[in-house]
Design an enzyme around this catalytic site. Structure first.
Site, mmCIF file in Angstrom:
data_model
loop_
_atom_site.group_PDB
_atom_site.id
_atom_site.type_symbol
_atom_site.label_atom_id
_atom_site.label_comp_id
_atom_site.label_asym_id
_atom_site.label_seq_id
_atom_site.Cartn_x
_atom_site.Cartn_y
_atom_site.Cartn_z
ATOM 1 N N ARG A 57 -27.401 18.215 -70.979
ATOM 2 C CA ARG A 57 -28.112 17.938 -72.224
ATOM 3 C C ARG A 57 -27.230 17.986 -73.465
ATOM 4 O O ARG A 57 -27.302 17.115 -74.328
ATOM 5 C CB ARG A 57 -29.261 18.940 -72.433
ATOM 6 C CG ARG A 57 -30.535 18.566 -71.758
ATOM 7 C CD ARG A 57 -31.262 19.816 -71.331
ATOM 8 N NE ARG A 57 -30.496 20.457 -70.287
ATOM 9 C CZ ARG A 57 -30.584 20.153 -68.995
ATOM 10 N NH1 ARG A 57 -31.458 19.282 -68.596
ATOM 11 N NH2 ARG A 57 -29.813 20.742 -68.086
ATOM 12 N N THR A 58 -26.435 19.031 -73.588
ATOM 13 C CA THR A 58 -25.671 19.187 -74.826
ATOM 14 C C THR A 58 -24.707 18.018 -74.991
ATOM 15 O O THR A 58 -24.649 17.379 -76.042
ATOM 16 C CB THR A 58 -24.923 20.537 -74.844
ATOM 17 O OG1 THR A 58 -25.879 21.569 -74.608
ATOM 18 C CG2 THR A 58 -24.238 20.775 -76.172
ATOM 19 N N LYS A 86 -1.824 20.784 -66.716
ATOM 20 C CA LYS A 86 -0.358 20.934 -66.720
ATOM 21 C C LYS A 86 0.064 22.191 -67.474
ATOM 22 O O LYS A 86 1.245 22.432 -67.672
ATOM 23 C CB LYS A 86 0.284 19.711 -67.395
ATOM 24 C CG LYS A 86 -0.029 18.384 -66.749
ATOM 25 C CD LYS A 86 0.672 17.271 -67.534
ATOM 26 C CE LYS A 86 0.262 15.901 -67.034
ATOM 27 N NZ LYS A 86 0.769 14.838 -67.919
ATOM 28 N N ARG A 107 -17.189 22.715 -75.784
ATOM 29 C CA ARG A 107 -17.787 23.791 -74.967
ATOM 30 C C ARG A 107 -16.677 24.414 -74.137
ATOM 31 O O ARG A 107 -15.860 23.698 -73.552
ATOM 32 C CB ARG A 107 -18.884 23.237 -74.055
ATOM 33 C CG ARG A 107 -19.336 24.252 -73.024
ATOM 34 C CD ARG A 107 -20.547 23.814 -72.269
ATOM 35 N NE ARG A 107 -21.740 23.881 -73.106
ATOM 36 C CZ ARG A 107 -22.978 23.689 -72.644
ATOM 37 N NH1 ARG A 107 -23.175 23.415 -71.375
ATOM 38 N NH2 ARG A 107 -24.014 23.768 -73.456
ATOM 39 N N HIS A 135 -24.397 29.650 -79.170
ATOM 40 C CA HIS A 135 -24.729 28.245 -78.912
ATOM 41 C C HIS A 135 -25.554 27.753 -80.110
ATOM 42 O O HIS A 135 -26.752 27.527 -80.016
ATOM 43 C CB HIS A 135 -25.528 28.148 -77.610
ATOM 44 C CG HIS A 135 -25.589 26.781 -76.998
ATOM 45 N ND1 HIS A 135 -25.247 25.628 -77.690
ATOM 46 C CD2 HIS A 135 -25.975 26.385 -75.757
ATOM 47 C CE1 HIS A 135 -25.420 24.588 -76.881
ATOM 48 N NE2 HIS A 135 -25.850 25.023 -75.713
HETATM 49 C C1 NCD Z 1 -27.703 26.357 -71.805
HETATM 50 C C2 NCD Z 1 -26.239 26.707 -71.954
HETATM 51 O O1 NCD Z 1 -25.365 25.945 -71.559
HETATM 52 O O2 NCD Z 1 -26.005 27.777 -72.495
HETATM 53 N N1 NCD Z 1 -27.940 25.012 -71.579
HETATM 54 C C3 NCD Z 1 -27.962 24.139 -72.636
HETATM 55 O O3 NCD Z 1 -27.024 24.021 -73.388
HETATM 56 N N2 NCD Z 1 -29.089 23.454 -72.835
HETATM 57 C C4 NCD Z 1 -28.448 27.255 -70.897
HETATM 58 C C5 NCD Z 1 -27.992 27.473 -69.490
HETATM 59 O O4 NCD Z 1 -26.965 26.954 -69.034
HETATM 60 O O5 NCD Z 1 -28.695 28.204 -68.780
#
Ligand code: NCD
Length: 309
Positions: A57-58, A86, A107, A135
């Site tokens: 999703r993100t 590397k 991320r 997040h």
């Molecule tokens: C979450 C995350 O990556 O922290 N997912 C997200 O970004 N929608 C929650 C999760 O991974 O459980």
């Protein structure tokens, strides 16, 4: 209010007034996010999308957001296909992304990685999740969902359920809800409780907080039930994970005695914590919540680049 050039590392970097402004601006993005209207405000802009950890999703909602604004995206979703393999340092990878783009979304599995990246970059860095840390963009979309579904965030009775120790979404959301004077109930297995420093932080903001491992009683008065996945990948010991997985499962039977206006949220992905039968009920808003990531991320990309509607 001017957000041009700002990094988004933690929701704690934003005041309530700023958050309200961003949520209001995101509302304007909804018809563009749905493709009902078009705009090219980010024409000529490039987003670097650096995903060192899995994401559906993100990453996709950032890509959708950038595309809907007519910008372009470069990046990776598999760091083993980059020079990290590397032995390149994170700092050098960030320097490259800075040279190739106008904004960076990242991320990473290490807490604090986004803050570090921001120090090496002159273009804005957006934290799309740093280990069990923060997040913030998920937090914006969670608040946005509560606002759209409940018409206000202030004073809601909210349960945060599940893995409150390793879940980064709840680390951000608890703080933000405390800013809005929500009533908070933290429900988790004993060994997955909300970190003490976050509980203290929320209390300092004046939040009323209950902590328990029992969901049955707490759920009766809740306006919002925010469910999380047990974060398997963060457990140092598989046995410890096996002991807690499956502790909570939301199903229709459990929902017999709840407030009829309850909404059930989940950042997703879900594993076993919400039974698929719940998807058909009016309580379930988690798929709408996932869509809300697009207008929110459009608003953030627009504000950070200073190219607004
Ligand atoms: C979450 C995350 O990556 O922290 N997912 C997200 O970004 N929608 C929650 C999760 O991974 O459980």
């Amino acid at each position: 209010m001017n957000f041009k050039g700002k990094d988004i590392i933690s929701i704690r970097d934003f005041s309530k007034t700023e958050i309200n402004f961003i949520l209001k601006y995101a509302k304007k993005m909804i018809p563009y996010a749905k493709g009902e209207k078009t705009t090219d405000i980010l024409h000529g802009k490039v987003l670097s999308s650096l995903f060192f950890e899995p994401s559906t999703r993100t990453r996709l909602s950032f890509e959708s957001a950038m595309n809907r604004l007519n910008g372009k995206i470069i990046g990776f979703a598999d760091p083993t296909a980059t020079s990290q393999k590397k032995g390149e340092s994170l700092a050098d990878t960030i320097r490259m992304a800075e040279a190739y783009s106008d904004i960076i979304v990242m991320r990473h599995h290490l807490e604090g990685a986004a803050r570090l990246a921001a120090e090496f970059s002159n273009v804005p860095v957006i934290n799309a999740g740093d280990g069990a840390g923060r997040h913030p963009t998920q937090c914006f979309l969670d608040l946005f969902t509560i606002l759209l579904e409940k018409k206000k965030i202030d004073g809601q009775n909210v349960i945060l359920l599940g893995d409150l120790k390793y879940g980064r979404t709840v680390h951000s959301l608890a703080y933000a809800l405390a800013l809005y004077g929500a009533e908070l109930t933290f429900v988790s297995p004993k060994n997955l409780q909300m970190p003490k420093e976050i509980v203290s932080e929320c209390k300092e903001l004046g939040a009323n907080i209950q902590s328990t491992s029992k969901l049955d009683k707490a759920i009766r008065n809740a306006d919002v039930l925010y469910v999380t996945r047990i974060q398997k990948e963060r457990f140092p010991d598989a046995e410890e994970y096996n002991q807690v997985v499956g502790t909570y499962q939301i199903n229709n039977e459990l929902l017999n005695n709840v407030n009829e206006n309850l909404i059930i949220m989940h950042p997703l992905p879900r594993v076993t914590e919400i039974s698929p039968e719940v998807d058909q009920t009016d309580f379930a808003v988690y798929f709408k919540q996932a869509f809300n990531g697009v207008p929110i991320r459009m608003a953030l990309l627009s504000l950070l680049t200073g190219e607004t509607l």
